[in-house]
Design an enzyme around this catalytic site. Structure first.
Site, PDB file in Angstrom:
ATOM      1  N   GLY A   1       0.797  -1.211   0.000  1.00 61.18           N
ATOM      2  CA  GLY A   1       0.000   0.000   0.000  1.00 61.18           C
ATOM      3  C   GLY A   1       0.829   1.259   0.000  1.00 61.18           C
ATOM      4  O   GLY A   1       0.437   2.275  -0.593  1.00 61.18           O
ATOM      5  N   THR A   2       1.989   1.216   0.646  1.00 60.49           N
ATOM      6  CA  THR A   2       2.860   2.397   0.654  1.00 60.49           C
ATOM      7  C   THR A   2       3.377   2.678  -0.745  1.00 60.49           C
ATOM      8  O   THR A   2       3.398   3.832  -1.200  1.00 60.49           O
ATOM      9  CB  THR A   2       4.038   2.192   1.627  1.00 60.49           C
TER      10      THR A   2
ATOM     11  N   THR B   1       9.126  -8.707   3.514  1.00 60.45           N
ATOM     12  CA  THR B   1      10.447  -8.108   3.754  1.00 60.45           C
ATOM     13  C   THR B   1      11.394  -9.044   4.495  1.00 60.45           C
ATOM     14  O   THR B   1      12.559  -8.700   4.711  1.00 60.45           O
ATOM     15  CB  THR B   1      10.306  -6.809   4.582  1.00 60.45           C
TER      16      THR B   1
ATOM     17  N   ASP C   1       2.484  -6.946  13.897  1.00 62.71           N
ATOM     18  CA  ASP C   1       3.463  -6.722  12.836  1.00 62.71           C
ATOM     19  C   ASP C   1       4.711  -7.577  13.086  1.00 62.71           C
ATOM     20  O   ASP C   1       5.196  -7.654  14.216  1.00 62.71           O
ATOM     21  CB  ASP C   1       3.839  -5.236  12.809  1.00 62.71           C
TER      22      ASP C   1
ATOM     23  N   LYS D   1      20.120  -1.916  15.199  1.00 63.75           N
ATOM     24  CA  LYS D   1      21.366  -2.563  15.612  1.00 63.75           C
ATOM     25  C   LYS D   1      22.540  -2.023  14.803  1.00 63.75           C
ATOM     26  O   LYS D   1      23.640  -1.832  15.344  1.00 63.75           O
ATOM     27  CB  LYS D   1      21.251  -4.081  15.418  1.00 63.75           C
TER      28      LYS D   1
ATOM     29  N   ARG E   1       9.338  20.618  36.092  1.00 66.35           N
ATOM     30  CA  ARG E   1      10.352  21.523  36.666  1.00 66.35           C
ATOM     31  C   ARG E   1      11.250  20.773  37.644  1.00 66.35           C
ATOM     32  O   ARG E   1      12.458  20.938  37.645  1.00 66.35           O
ATOM     33  CB  ARG E   1       9.667  22.676  37.396  1.00 66.35           C
TER      34      ARG E   1
ATOM     35  N   HIS F   1      -2.169  18.219  49.767  1.00 66.57           N
ATOM     36  CA  HIS F   1      -1.207  17.172  50.118  1.00 66.57           C
ATOM     37  C   HIS F   1      -1.843  15.782  50.081  1.00 66.57           C
ATOM     38  O   HIS F   1      -1.750  14.999  51.019  1.00 66.57           O
ATOM     39  CB  HIS F   1      -0.568  17.451  51.471  1.00 66.57           C
TER      40      HIS F   1
ATOM     41  N   GLY G   1      -4.023  27.506  48.470  1.00 73.04           N
ATOM     42  CA  GLY G   1      -2.996  26.792  47.717  1.00 73.04           C
ATOM     43  C   GLY G   1      -3.371  25.365  47.387  1.00 73.04           C
ATOM     44  O   GLY G   1      -2.504  24.557  47.037  1.00 73.04           O
TER      45      GLY G   1
ATOM     46  N   ASN H   1      -4.406   6.069  58.697  1.00 76.28           N
ATOM     47  CA  ASN H   1      -5.740   5.776  59.212  1.00 76.28           C
ATOM     48  C   ASN H   1      -6.662   6.977  58.997  1.00 76.28           C
ATOM     49  O   ASN H   1      -6.242   8.114  59.185  1.00 76.28           O
ATOM     50  CB  ASN H   1      -5.674   5.454  60.709  1.00 76.28           C
TER      51      ASN H   1
END
Length: 536
Positions: A37-38, A68, A127, A139, A217, A279, A308, A440
Site C-alpha cells: 500500500g505504501t 520483507t 506486525d 542494531k 520543573r 497534600h 494553595g 488511618n
C-alpha cells in the site's frame, strides 16, 4: 561519522506525511524501495519507487505476512560497511546496502481498543516484518538511519539538506534509541492483550509501556528531577489524559499528584460535587443539586487548608462557577477568618470559554491557576485492566485498582438504631471520601459536606480526635466514616461524646460485639460495608 543516504526503504501503516517525506528524499537523489500500500500511495503521488519483490525476487505472499523477511533486505540493513567479510558477502549475493528505513507498525493497540475487535483481528495486526526491519536497522545504526515516527521526518530532511544528503552519527543514535523503545512498547502491548485474553492477572514478566508527556520543573523537592509519562492505551477520563488550558507557571510533580487525587474522588459522585485537596488528602468535599453551592460547601469545610489547594468539580465550569471559585475569599473567606485564597489547579470536565477568560483576568488569585479539562466523566469507561503501581527500592508493587464504591446491596446495620435516609446519604459520601484519604482515616460529614478529616495518623483514635476537633460543635448530629474496622470501642465512645449520630465502617473486628454494644448504649446507628479502603 556521517552517512550519505543513497537508498531508502519506506513501508508504513500510518501514512501521515509520507508522500512529502518520500518526495523530499527523491529530490536529493535517494533511491526508494517500497511495499504494498505504501508503494501504491507513493507511485500515485508521482514518486518513483522500486517494489520490494524486485529486490527480493519473491512476490509478497500469505496475505502480506511475508514480504520483507529476506536476506536481500536484512543483509542490506545489517551488513557492516567497514568489515571486508560483510562487504564481500553482500557483493557475492547481490545485496545492495539500504541506508535509511522508514517504518511504522501495524496499529495493534488501536485495533484491540475497538469494541468489535475479534481475536483474529488482533493477531493479524501483530506486525512481524516491521519490527524485524526496525531492529536490524537500529542494531546497525552505525551505518543505517531508522525513522519510525512522522514527527521525525522534518528533522531528517532538514539535516540531509544541510549536510549534502548525509545524516550524523548523533541523529542516527537518537533515532535508534527511539526505535528500540517503540518495539519494546509494541511487544508489551501485545503481551498485555494476550495475558488479558488468557485471564492471567499477574504474569511472570511484565513490561509497562509509557510515553513521555513532559519533563517537569522538578519532583517532590527541587533537588529531584522528574517527568510525566503516559499510558498510551488508557482512554479513561483522568488528569493524565486531560488538556491543560491555562497556566502561568508550569505544572509541577506535586500538582499532578494532588490533581489526580482530587479528580479521582470527585469522579465517585453522580450528583454535582466539588472537592478541595491538599497534600493528597481532601480538606473539603460536598455534593448538592447546584454545583455552585456544592463548591461553596466544599470550600467552607476548611478555608485555611484550601489556600494553595487543588479544586476538582464534576460539572462544567461556567461563568458563575468561575466567578464563585475565583472570588472565594471575597465572598466567604473574610467572614470565616481566612487570610486569603489561591488555588493551584482547577479540574473540570469542561471550561466554557467565557469562564476561562474570567479566571485569566482575575489576577489577584488567578495569575498562576492551571486549568485541566478532562472531558465528560463516564464511569463505564473506568479502566479495570490498569494496575495501581507503587514503587519500592529495587522493584514495583502491583495491585488491581480499588474501584469499589458504595454498595448498598451489601451494607448491613447491626445496631438497634437505624440511620435516617438523610444520615445514610451523608454516610455514603463520608465513606467515599474516606476511600480517597490516607489511612488511618476518620471522616465527619453532615448535610452532604465534610466537616472534619483525620488522615494518615498512626492510630485511628488520634485520627478521630483530629476530625472532631476540626468539626467542633458542628460534629453534633454528624456522621462518621472509618476506612477500616474499629479494633476497640474507643472511637465509638469518643464519637458519642462529640454527638455523632451514625457511623459507617467495614466491620470484621474480633471486637465487633463490643463495638456494636457501645453504639447501642449511646443510641448511635452503625452500618457495616464489609470492605475496607486502606490508602497508604
Amino acid at each position: 561519522m556521517d552517512v550519505t543516504v543513497k537508498t531508502a526503504l519506506i513501508s508504513v501503516s500510518d501514512k501521515t506525511g509520507v508522500v512529502d517525506f518520500a518526495k523530499a528524499l527523491a529530490q536529493m537523489g535517494v533511491r526508494i524501495i517500497s511495499t504494498g500500500g505504501t508503494a501504491a500511495k507513493l507511485s500515485g503521488a508521482g514518486v518513483e519507487v522500486v517494489s520490494i519483490d524486485a529486490v527480493t525476487g519473491f512476490p509478497e505472499m500469505m496475505d502480506g505476512r511475508v514480504k520483507t523477511l529476506h536476506p536481500r533486505i536484512h543483509g542490506a540493513l545489517l551488513g557492516l560497511r567497514d568489515k571486508s567479510q560483510h562487504v564481500e558477502a553482500m557483493t557475492e549475493h547481490g545485496i545492495e546496502p539500504i541506508d535509511l528505513v522508514c517504518v511504522n507498525l501495524y496499529p495493534f493497540e488501536a485495533t484491540v481498543a475497538r469494541a468489535d475487535c475479534t481475536f483474529e483481528d488482533a493477531i493479524e495486526n501483530i506486525d512481524i516484518g516491521g519490527p524485524s526491519m526496525i531492529r536490524s536497522a537500529s542494531k546497525n545504526h552505525k551505518f543505517v538511519a531508522v525513522v519510525t515516527d512522522p514527527g521525525q521526518y522534518a528533522q531528517v530532511i532538514e539535516q540531509m539538506r544541510n549536510n549534502n544528503g548525509a545524516l550524523s552519527a548523533s541523529l542516527r543514535s537518537d533515532l535508534a534509541r527511539a526505535a528500540f523503545a517503540l518495539t519494546a512498547a509494541y511487544d508489551a502491548a501485545i503481551a498485555r492483550y494476550l495475558n488479558a485474553k488468557a485471564g492471567v492477572e499477574f504474569p511472570n514478566r511484565i513490561s509497562i509501556a509509557l510515553t513521555q508527556e513532559t519533563v517537569l520543573r522538578y519532583g517532590e523537592n527541587p533537588h529531584q528531577s522528574a517527568a510525566l509519562y503516559k499510558l498510551p492505551t488508557s482512554g479513561e477520563p483522568s488528569v493524565c489524559n486531560g488538556r491543560l488550558l491555562e497556566g502561568g507557571t508550569e505544572i509541577s510533580f506535586n500538582n499532578l499528584l494532588d490533581a489526580n487525587a482530587a479528580f479521582e474522588l470527585v469522579k465517585e459522585f453522580d450528583d454535582p460535587a466539588a472537592v478541595v485537596v491538599k497534600h493528597l488528602n481532601p480538606c473539603g468535599c460536598a455534593i448538592d443539586d447546584d454545583i455552585n453551592i456544592a463548591y461553596r460547601k466544599a470550600y467552607e469545610g476548611d478555608v485555611v487548608s484550601a489556600f494553595g489547594g487543588i479544586i476538582a468539580v464534576n460539572r462544567n465550569v461556567d461563568v458563575e462557577l468561575a466567578q464563585t471559585i475565583m472570588e472565594s475569599y471575597g465572598r466567604f473567606g473574610k467572614a470565616l477568618g481566612a487570610s486569603g485564597f489561591f488555588a493551584e489547579v482547577i479540574i473540570s470536565p469542561r471550561f466554557e470559554e467565557d469562564a476561562v477568560e474570567i479566571i485569566r483576568t482575575l489576577k489577584t488569585w488567578g495569575s498562576r491557576v492551571r486549568l485541566i479539562e478532562t472531558g465528560p466523566i463516564d464511569r463505564t469507561k473506568l479502566d479495570t485492566s490498569e494496575f495501581d503501581v507503587r514503587c519500592i527500592i529495587g522493584g514495583l508493587l502491583l495491585q488491581k485498582r480499588d474501584l469499589v464504591g458504595w454498595e448498598p446491596e451489601v451494607v448491613t446495620c447491626p445496631t438497634q438504631t437505624k440511620p435516617t435516609p438523610e444520615q445514610l446519604e451523608d454516610l455514603r459520601m463520608a465513606w467515599l471520601v474516606a476511600k480517597h484519604t490516607k489511612s488511618n482515616t476518620i471522616i465527619l460529614a453532615k448535610n452532604k459536606r465534610i466537616l472534619g478529616v483525620g488522615a494518615g495518623q498512626m492510630n485511628r483514635v488520634e485520627s478521630g480526635l483530629l476530625a472532631m476537633k476540626q468539626a467542633g460543635e458542628e460534629a453534633r448530629g454528624a456522621v462518621m466514616a472509618s476506612d477500616a474496622f474499629f479494633p476497640f470501642p474507643d472511637n465509638v465512645e469518643n464519637a458519642a461524646e462529640a454527638g455523632i449520630a451514625a457511623i459507617v465502617q467495614p466491620g470484621g473486628s474480633k471486637k465487633d460485639p463490643e463495638v456494636i454494644a457501645a453504639a447501642d448504649a449511646h443510641g448511635i446507628a452503625m452500618i457495616f460495608t464489609g470492605k475496607r479502603h486502606f490508602k497508604h
